[in-house]
Design an enzyme around this catalytic site. Structure first.
Site, PDB file in Angstrom:
ATOM      1  N   LYS A  80      61.450 -15.660  59.070  1.00  0.00           N
ATOM      2  CA  LYS A  80      62.021 -16.299  60.260  1.00  0.00           C
ATOM      3  C   LYS A  80      63.452 -16.709  59.961  1.00  0.00           C
ATOM      4  CE  LYS A  80      57.499 -18.487  60.583  1.00  0.00           C
ATOM      5  NZ  LYS A  80      57.244 -18.490  59.138  1.00  0.00           N
ATOM      6  N   HIS A 115      62.942 -19.074  64.305  1.00  0.00           N
ATOM      7  CA  HIS A 115      62.049 -20.140  63.826  1.00  0.00           C
ATOM      8  C   HIS A 115      61.798 -21.242  64.858  1.00  0.00           C
ATOM      9  CE1 HIS A 115      60.619 -21.941  59.777  1.00  0.00           C
ATOM     10  NE2 HIS A 115      59.889 -22.413  60.757  1.00  0.00           N
TER      11      HIS A 115
END
Length: 283
Positions: A80, A115
């Site tokens: 991420k 994220h």
């Protein structure tokens, strides 16, 4: 009649790729333990490792993949991006850095996620456009998001070529079911991943959970992992304890019945351990 699920079962993404139904999370796994824990997970049958730039252990995950002796195609790796650069090009370099750390110059990642939506609209756009480039180049086989509400995903339509995202990774467990965003994702062909499925062991003494666990002859953690699977989510349990790593994957010899699911679905919805999405926000 559908075949029973196994640790090798997958969920089909809108890219045509297949996401393993169970993943191994490495959040908060210290660098000196990450390689060992990932190797243990791969040994007992996990096929997916979920890391992130913000976990500071991407390099160690890559090392475990190398040391495992398994073919790269047999291990699904997610990372991420934590924050954008100043523009799409600098953000592209940040994303490409994850590929290099985990898989080397000529490697690829199976899935890359943004994220957190809370970074703001312009950074989210830069990250997605950079990820689209890497997806087109084959460096990211699929791209998705994490902690995105409905408004954030709808807002992507104004700039995304690849829409909807393949995955939305959310905090999910009986005490935080986030039903609105989950229903939206299922309706739009977005696969849902569940982080914190074990509620960080904070509910191990819950009477209802223990009642269900006793009924099936399983641990409370195993019931929580299986709960996610039976809800159609891909859970990402994490541990650095070899016994618990194996135990958390031993969830394919039982299934929660309708009554079990109803009891767990009826749990009070509580304050998130990490984050509950804001479905109205596009900020």
């Amino acid at each position: 009649m559908s075949s029973p699920l196994t640790i090798g079962s997958t969920l089909k993404l809108n890219t045509g790729a297949h996401l393993p139904i169970l993943g191994f999370g490495v959040w908060d796994s210290p660098q000196n333990l990450t390689v060992k824990s990932c190797l243990e997970a791969l040994k007992v049958g996990y096929q997916h490792i979920d890391t992130a730039q913000g976990y500071s252990n991407e390099k160690e995950v890559g090392e475990a993949v190398k040391q495992s002796g398994k073919a790269r195609k047999d291990i699904y790796v997610t990372s991420k991006i934590w924050e954008a650069g100043s523009d799409v090009d600098s953000t592209y370099e940040r994303c490409a850095g994850s590929v290099k750390k985990i898989a080397g110059d000529d490697g690829f990642l199976d899935l890359m996620l943004i994220h957190n939506a809370a970074v703001g609209a312009e950074p989210r756009k830069n990250m997605w456009l950079a990820m689209e480039k890497l997806h087109a180049e084959g460096k990211f086989k699929s791209i998705g998001v994490s902690n995105y509400g409905i408004g954030h995903i709808e807002d992507m339509k104004s700039y995304a070529k690849a829409w909807p995202p393949a995955v939305n990774q959310l905090e999910l467990h009986p005490w935080l079911q986030q039903r609105e965003i989950v229903e939206y994702c299922h309706k739009n062909g977005i696969v849902v991943e569940a982080y914190c499925p074990l509620v960080r062991n904070q509910k191990a003494d819950d009477p209802t959970l223990n009642e269900v666990a006793k009924k099936h002859g399983k641990t409370t953690a195993q019931v929580l992992v299986r709960y996610c699977i039976d809800k159609g989510w891909s859970p990402l349990p994490k541990s650095d304890n070899p016994g618990r790593i194996a135990q958390n994957a031993d969830v394919f010899d039982f299934q929660l019945g309708k009554e079990d699911l109803e009891k767990l679905d009826a749990m009070p919805q509580e304050t998130p351990l990490v984050l509950a999405v804001d479905n109205k926000s596009t900020a």
